[in-house]
Design an enzyme around this catalytic site. Structure first.
Site, PDB file in Angstrom:
ATOM      1  N   GLY A 352       0.837  -1.248   0.047  1.00 17.16           N
ATOM      2  CA  GLY A 352       0.010  -0.129  -0.267  1.00 17.16           C
ATOM      3  C   GLY A 352       0.914   1.339  -0.005  1.00 17.16           C
ATOM      4  N   GLY A 354       0.779   5.490   1.418  1.00 21.78           N
ATOM      5  CA  GLY A 354       0.091   6.693   2.041  1.00 21.78           C
ATOM      6  C   GLY A 354       0.929   7.911   1.776  1.00 21.78           C
ATOM      7  N   GLY A 355       0.376   8.799   2.467  1.00 19.34           N
ATOM      8  CA  GLY A 355       0.989  10.290   2.437  1.00 19.34           C
ATOM      9  C   GLY A 355       2.467  10.278   2.791  1.00 19.34           C
ATOM     10  CG  PHE A 356       4.003  10.153   6.298  1.00 19.48           C
ATOM     11  CD1 PHE A 356       3.870  11.467   5.924  1.00 19.48           C
ATOM     12  CD2 PHE A 356       3.598   9.728   7.582  1.00 19.48           C
ATOM     13  CE1 PHE A 356       3.254  12.351   6.829  1.00 19.48           C
ATOM     14  CE2 PHE A 356       3.060  10.830   8.448  1.00 19.48           C
ATOM     15  CZ  PHE A 356       2.950  12.155   8.130  1.00 19.48           C
ATOM     16  N   GLY A 357       4.797   7.435   2.385  1.00 23.16           N
ATOM     17  CA  GLY A 357       5.357   6.679   1.342  1.00 23.16           C
ATOM     18  C   GLY A 357       4.844   5.339   1.469  1.00 23.16           C
ATOM     19  CE  LYS A 373       5.453   5.302   7.353  1.00 25.38           C
ATOM     20  NZ  LYS A 373       4.926   6.028   8.659  1.00 25.38           N
ATOM     21  CG  ASP A 470      -3.465  10.177  10.680  1.00 19.82           C
ATOM     22  OD1 ASP A 470      -4.507  10.409  10.356  1.00 19.82           O
ATOM     23  OD2 ASP A 470      -2.603   9.709   9.671  1.00 19.82           O
TER      24      ASP A 470
END
Length: 649
Positions: A352, A354-357, A373, A470
């Site tokens: 997947g 997300g906004g951070f990578g 991650k 979050d």
């Protein structure tokens, strides 16, 4: 097997009373309905609970002896909740001891670091040693200290039993011992606590065939007759012998509480207490050579007085920079290892983004599966957020919180290595029209309950008090058994133990999950996490994502659920993928009710996670009526925003 007589022993605070039918009394009833079950079903026979807000907040702790079974533990704590409010009528601060368990509640939370937690009490058994008392006193000192060592360093329950060996001098009485700390203490904290009470009380026990010291965080006892279940964990052959652990103990039939009056009780330091229906006496002992030995051994370990509210040290005690660096160094993984594990971050291994990578699946050389991650170079999560996530996640250990297993900061890569969670994130199943059919009500309830347990750990039970900031379905991972794990701590913040909220001018998070006070004013707290949890409860029950174009009387999920709730048709919002008859309407409605209590417009009115777990675990607790949540609406650009007005009926 003979049991000690004289129980129960209640100790009541002399001040700080509460009124009948007050919030504090309601909190006490709430905890009484759940804590005995939570303690008796836990591996350590231990549980705590926090309900309400200061000054009416109630903190409670229940602990059972390590040699009793779950049934005896449950029965003992249930009895304690019946007896203690009667023995200590309207006292906010009260403690009661039985043979199998102890219960304490107060409006002042005890932290694991508080070694001198409340008053210290000594209980003695009638009868003096007549043969060689000096030698007997040395034997007792050796045995109780050996037992204390074993409880602190060799038992996850912080519990141990001991005895003198069978070949000891037959003219001497055989001695049995027990030591226990609350399991939330670290090994060093436990030993420090036991050392303090041993050094303070052994003088009082000179020449006596039995004695025990009762402190809230730790206790020890010795007798010239057996009083515990199972074989002793520690044996010594002579006062100077080195203790040898015995065979692993097994649980015997439960000890049942007995009642009566102790031979003698003495309060030492701490708070002032009154002891109802108990004869209070101070045991005066003759000084012997052992007095000097004990004093010399422990004079450096004088009892630290509990700090006042004004002087209390901040909590948590943050680790030093050197300790943090040592922890980080121990978790370093070579970038070459991670490239090989993920096939050089091949797209086929991407789990997947997300906004951070992006997150990739990998397999280490030893066969362990991992999730890596990989923070992007243009990620909005900078070095500050990365350090924040490292410092946080490395210290968090709970089955409902994702586990960090390694890090890599080589070749301009910023990689966080987590345990691999095979069912990926909740949103990928919950918001997929086909996949969510596999989510039964039993599984959905399990997920709701698990998230609440993880949040309670973060907010109340962990070494750090953490506000996530979050929480959303995509940050809830599901393991092979569909157990939820809270992940992604890039925006999380550590609070001081007494801190209730903070303010930021940099509002980051996900629309639809952010609490109104955070979105509009930058105020965040554990109650803003509670709001996000409430949103997820609605999503799990309905199978719909908040802030999207849901069908119904309102264009956001909270509005839809509220309007159906207000109209008495809340069951119409339940995900149609759950087959009718496969769940109890009462259970579903109760979860919707709890979800609405978590999304109240006023943060003060929202439930804390310990209360949420009690409400989830018991259908006899009456829930307050919820107020209307605030309305989420989509603006003309298609983004989800928050209306500043409440829904109108």
């Amino acid at each position: 097997m003979p049991c000690a007589t004289g129980y129960p022993w209640p100790f009541c605070g002399e001040s700080n009373n509460f009124k009948a039918n007050s919030s504090y009394q309601s909190h006490l009833s709430l905890v009484a309905a759940s804590l005995p079950k939570n303690a008796s079903t836990s591996p350590n026979l231990f549980a705590t609970a926090v309900v309400g807000t200061i000054p009416e907040q109630l903190w409670a702790m229940g602990l059972c002896r390590g040699d009793v079974d779950a049934t005896a533990c449950f029965n003992c704590l249930t009895q304690a909740f019946r007896d203690l409010p009667n023995d200590c009528s309207y006292n906010k601060d009260a403690t009661i001891y039985y043979n199998p368990c102890m219960l304490h509640y107060s409006n002042d939370q005890l932290l694991p670091e508080d070694d001198d937690s409340g008053g210290l009490y000594t209980i003695t058994t009638t009868g003096n040693v007549t043969s060689d008392p000096v030698r007997f006193n040395r034997l007792v000192a050796a045995l109780v200290n050996a037992t204390a060592d074993y409880a602190a360093y060799n038992s996850t329950r912080r519990f141990a039993t001991g005895e003198t060996s069978a070949d000891f001098d037959s003219e001497f009485p055989k001695v049995y011992s027990l030591a226990q700390c609350t399991p939330d203490l670290k090994a060093a904290q436990c030993r420090k606590c036991l050392a303090a009470i041993i050094s303070q009380t052994l003088d009082d026990f000179q020449n006596l065939i039995g004695g025990r010291a009762l402190w809230i965080n730790c206790t020890y006892r010795y007798e010239a007759a057996p009083f515990f279940n199972g074989p002793a964990m520690v044996q010594i052959a002579a006062p100077s012998s080195v203790p040898v652990p015995a065979a692993a103990p097994t649980l015997a039939p439960a000890i049942q509480p007995s009642y009566g009056t102790p031979a003698a009780v003495a309060g030492v330091g701490g708070r002032k207490y009154s002891l109802p229906n108990v004869v209070v006496a101070v045991v005066l002992a003759t000084a012997t050579a052992l007095n000097l030995v004990v004093c010399l051994c422990f004079w450096r370990r004088r009892r630290r007085r509990r700090p006042t509210a004004q002087a209390k040290q901040p909590y948590p005690k943050y680790s030093t920079e050197a300790e943090d660096m040592e922890m980080v160094d121990s978790m370093m993984i070579d970038v070459s290892t991670l490239r090989a594990a993920t096939d050089d971050f091949d797209e086929s291994n991407k789990l997947g983004e997300g906004g951070f990578g992006a997150v990739y699946k990998g397999v280490l050389p030893d066969g362990d599966e991992i999730a890596v991650k990989r923070l992007s170079q243009c990620s909005t999560q900078g070095i500050e957020e990365l350090k924040n996530e490292l410092a946080l996640v490395a210290k968090l250990k709970h089955k409902n919180v994702v586990r960090l297993v390694g890090i890599c900061l080589e070749q301009q890569e910023r990689l966080l290595v987590y345990e691999f969670v095979p069912n990926r994130s909740l949103d990928l199943i919950l918001f997929d029209t086909e996949k969510r059919e596999q989510l039964s009500w039993e599984q959905r309830y399990k997920i709701i309950n698990g998230i609440a347990r993880g949040l309670q750990y973060l907010h109340e039970d962990s070494q750090l008090k953490v506000v996530h900031r979050d929480l959303k379905a995509s940050n809830i991972l599901l393991d092979a058994n569909m157990n939820p794990k809270i992940s992604d701590f890039g925006l999380a913040r550590i609070f001081g133990r007494d801190q209730t909220q903070a303010v930021t001018d940099r509002v980051l998070g996900t629309y639809g999950y952010m609490a109104p006070e955070y979105l509009m004013r930058g105020n965040y707290s554990t109650k803003s996490d509670a709001f996000s949890f409430g949103v997820m409860v609605m999503e799990i029950i309905t199978g719909r994502k908040n802030g999207c174009c849901n069908s119904g009387m309102s264009d956001d999920l909270l509005g839809t659920v509220w309007e159906h709730w207000d109209a008495g048709t809340a069951m119409e919002t339940v995900d149609p993928c759950m087959a009718a008859g496969s769940f109890s309407e009462g259970d579903v409605l109760r979860c919707i009710h709890i979800g609405l209590l978590c999304v109240q417009p006023d943060p003060v009115a929202r439930a804390v996670m310990s209360s949420v777990l009690m409400m989830l675990g018991s259908d006899i607790i009456t829930l307050q009526a919820p107020s209307k949540p605030m309305l989420f609406a989509r603006n003309t650009a298609g983004n989800t925003t928050l209306s500043t007005v409440s829904l109108q009926g």
